[in-house]
Design an enzyme around this catalytic site. Structure first.
Site, PDB file in Angstrom:
ATOM      1  N   SER A 314       0.799  -1.235   0.000  1.00 36.45           N
ATOM      2  CA  SER A 314       0.000   0.000   0.000  1.00 36.45           C
ATOM      3  C   SER A 314       0.827   1.278   0.000  1.00 36.45           C
ATOM      4  O   SER A 314       0.265   2.358  -0.196  1.00 36.45           O
ATOM      5  CB  SER A 314      -0.929  -0.005   1.211  1.00 36.45           C
ATOM      6  OG  SER A 314      -1.927  -0.999   1.046  1.00 36.45           O
ATOM      7  N   HIS A 357     -18.247   3.945   4.632  1.00 33.25           N
ATOM      8  CA  HIS A 357     -18.157   5.159   3.842  1.00 33.25           C
ATOM      9  C   HIS A 357     -16.915   5.974   4.254  1.00 33.25           C
ATOM     10  O   HIS A 357     -16.739   6.268   5.438  1.00 33.25           O
ATOM     11  CB  HIS A 357     -19.418   6.005   4.029  1.00 33.25           C
ATOM     12  CG  HIS A 357     -20.639   5.362   3.447  1.00 33.25           C
ATOM     13  ND1 HIS A 357     -20.930   5.372   2.098  1.00 33.25           N
ATOM     14  CD2 HIS A 357     -21.646   4.651   4.039  1.00 33.25           C
ATOM     15  CE1 HIS A 357     -22.044   4.719   1.868  1.00 33.25           C
ATOM     16  NE2 HIS A 357     -22.514   4.260   3.031  1.00 33.25           N
ATOM     17  N   CYS A 368      -7.585   2.174   2.287  1.00 31.69           N
ATOM     18  CA  CYS A 368      -8.759   1.475   1.758  1.00 31.69           C
ATOM     19  C   CYS A 368      -8.442   0.831   0.407  1.00 31.69           C
ATOM     20  O   CYS A 368      -8.287   1.521  -0.604  1.00 31.69           O
ATOM     21  CB  CYS A 368      -9.908   2.479   1.617  1.00 31.69           C
ATOM     22  SG  CYS A 368     -11.365   1.769   0.848  1.00 31.69           S
TER      23      CYS A 368
END
Length: 607
Positions: A314, A357, A368
């Site tokens: 990431s 969300h 994410c």
């Protein structure tokens, strides 16, 4: 001119010539008659010997002048080809004393036959008791020399071993290539690391000793000396205290730590574990030790910082975020929904956690995967590859160390060329989170973070900052020019930096928080082909005016936040202490215990 003046001058000239002839005759009488036996003996027994004096290699010091690599005196045993009367017998006798194969000694002696006046070094750093045995048997070992030479001493043993490199005797190929530069058979030359890159400065210039020796080869008296010129001192950007903390923070685990000034690319610390002790090379490494290093499955000779190729996980989201922002696919307020997975063509790609969300900044902060899968798919593989390359990934950085690797930034054309296969949608998703075929060196990641930190300049990393004479006069300042600017706007960089700051403020990197200290960073947990994932953390500080980038990667350790981040934090603490003139906190002897690892590494796709 009248006749009388001419005759006076002629008479004076005759007197001068007669005097010179008289002196010459007297000198000939002295040499031939008075000292004839002496010079005849010298001539017949080769009693005049010229021996090279090895120059001490230049010291390596850290940015504060602390010695990292020095020299120490040691005994070297050599053979003078011209004086060896019975090669096989002497090779047998000397080999027995030195523990060397007589055949190896004969081979070396044969190689030196075309330079009969130059010593052929057999063994360096010979213990005193062995020298004593040679001295006792000197009468039966004509042509055997015992010299005192400086040998390399790596003060902190394995510390920064891959940066320093090591020295060894010049090979036939190296001699053929470098003979015109003054290198001779038997010279020590830098192999790997700084010792290799800066050898021309470090090696100095050998001197000579002309001496009279007796029939056993022992020196009777020195007739003349040309002193050796020591090599230049090399000043590194390395900070010893920070380096020690980085080494201890990584501990025995395989991995890397690199700390770099993002403003000019000066490397402050660089660790690659496992390491080796370069002192074993100083006196000539044993074949068994060399084979053991080569066959060690942990590969201690590999400089993982510049030669290792790893999926960055990431941490690569810096690239995907930049591509998406530059292409107008996203803004800081763009909303995403993460159910904990992402579906594409009937395939499910998992992520580390269902985040629900989130906006784009929190997508970076919380790492994410679903968000970055979607952005990579919309940007396309060629665009993601383009922005990876603009950050310098997939290419050598130009660091002043030899044998740097390049890594892989894939795209459909590359896959067709390398694997003879088509590119699939899943390849794009994996690429978007730094997985799949993406491979980078840790130094490339540090350089990428430096570009984000400094406003878009691709610095050229360098370990050395200055070359000085032994007397302290500056010979050269090492400040390589930048490798260019990344093709990303300041607006995009500002948003990326906001996201990276959020990682430390409220995301996956909150463990980096310290009173009075601001930082930005990115965690990474990259799946490995075997074992647990590679744990990454890359950060810079202070967040608003960065002066240091730190990257840590621990192989097969698990989550980046739990295994790499603590190492980065220790390095920042040591750096702050050095900057503020405080005592650097003692590094822990053991790394922080890893957190709970997931049962199935395949469930880890980001974080």
């Amino acid at each position: 001119m009248d006749r009388d003046a001419f005759e006076r001058r002629l008479a004076a000239m005759v007197v001068v010539v007669a005097a010179m002839l008289a002196v010459l005759v007297v000198r000939l009488w002295q040499v031939q008659i008075v000292q004839g036996d002496y010079y005849l003996k010298l001539s017949e027994e080769n009693r005049l010997r010229v021996t090279p004096l090895a120059a001490p290699r230049g010291a390596l010091v850290d940015r504060r002048g602390r010695t990292l690599v020095a020299n120490r005196p040691a005994f070297t045993v050599a053979l003078l080809p011209l004086e060896v009367r019975h090669p096989r017998a002497e090779a047998q006798a000397v080999g027995k004393i030195l523990g060397m194969d007589p055949a190896d000694i004969l081979t070396r002696l044969a190689a030196g036959r075309d330079r009969p006046f130059e010593p052929v070094r057999l063994k360096r750093d010979v213990p005193k008791e062995i020298i004593g045995a040679i001295e006792e048997g000197q009468i039966d070992l004509p042509g055997v020399l015992v010299e005192v030479e400086p040998v390399r001493q790596y003060v902190y043993k394995t510390l920064a071993a891959q940066i320093f490199g090591y020295v060894g005797e010049i090979s036939d190929q190296e001699l053929k290539r470098l003979h015109s530069a003054g290198y001779e058979m038997g010279d020590l030359i830098g192999k790997e690391g700084i010792e290799e890159t800066y050898d021309a400065y470090i090696r100095g210039r050998n001197g000579q000793l002309q001496a009279e020796v007796d029939a056993q080869g022992r020196m009777v008296r020195a007739l003349g000396t040309v002193p050796a010129v020591p090599g230049d001192e090399v000043v590194l950007g390395i900070d010893l205290a920070v380096q020690q903390v980085a080494e201890a923070g990584l501990g025995d685990r395989p991995g890397i730590v690199v700390a770099m000034d993002p403003r000019d690319g000066t490397i402050v610390a660089m660790v690659s574990h496992p390491a080796f002790d370069p002192n074993v090379f100083s006196g000539g490494i044993k074949a068994s030790d060399w084979n053991a290093l080569l066959k060690d499955p942990a590969r201690p000779l590999l400089d993982r910082v510049i030669q290792g190729a790893y999926p960055p996980g990431s941490v690569f989201k810096v690239v995907t975020a930049s591509a998406a922002l530059q292409m107008g696919l996203v803004t800081p307020d763009t909303g995403f929904y993460s159910p904990g997975y992402y579906n594409l063509g009937g395939w499910t790609f998992h992520e580390w956690k269902a985040l629900g969300h989130v906006n784009f900044i929190d997508a970076i902060a919380q790492s994410c995967d679903a968000c970055f899968y979607d952005l990579a798919r919309r940007a396309g593989p060629n665009a993601v590859a383009k922005f990876a390359r603009t950050y310098g990934l997939g290419s050598p950085t130009g660091v002043d160390l030899p044998n740097e690797g390049d890594g892989v930034i894939p795209d459909p054309a590359w896959k067709k060329r390398a694997w003879k296969q088509d590119w699939f949608g899943g390849d794009t998703l994996n690429m978007g989170i730094g997985q799949g075929y993406v491979l980078t060196t840790p130094l490339q990641i540090a350089r990428m973070m430096a570009a984000v930190a400094n406003g878009g300049t691709l610095v050229t990393p360098h370990v050395v900052t200055e070359i000085r004479t032994p007397g302290g006069r500056s010979v050269a300042r090492i400040a390589p020019p930048p490798g260019g600017r990344i093709d990303v706007t300041q607006h995009t960089l500002d948003i990326v930096r906001e996201g990276l700051t959020a990682v430390v403020e409220r995301g996956t990197g909150t463990a980096l928080q310290m009173p009075g200290f601001t930082a930005a960073g990115k965690t990474g947990t990259a799946e490995a082909s075997h074992g647990k994932p590679y744990a990454w953390f890359a950060a810079y500080a202070p967040a608003d005016a960065p002066r240091l980038v730190v990257v840590a990667m621990v192989e097969n350790a698990g989550f980046g936040a739990e295994n790499a981040l603590p190492v980065v934090k220790q390095v920042f603490q040591a750096w702050l202490a050095e900057e503020q003139g405080r005592t650097v906190p003692a590094p822990p002897s053991q790394p922080a215990p890893p957190g709970a690892a997931p049962a199935d590494p395949r469930e880890i796709t980001g974080r």
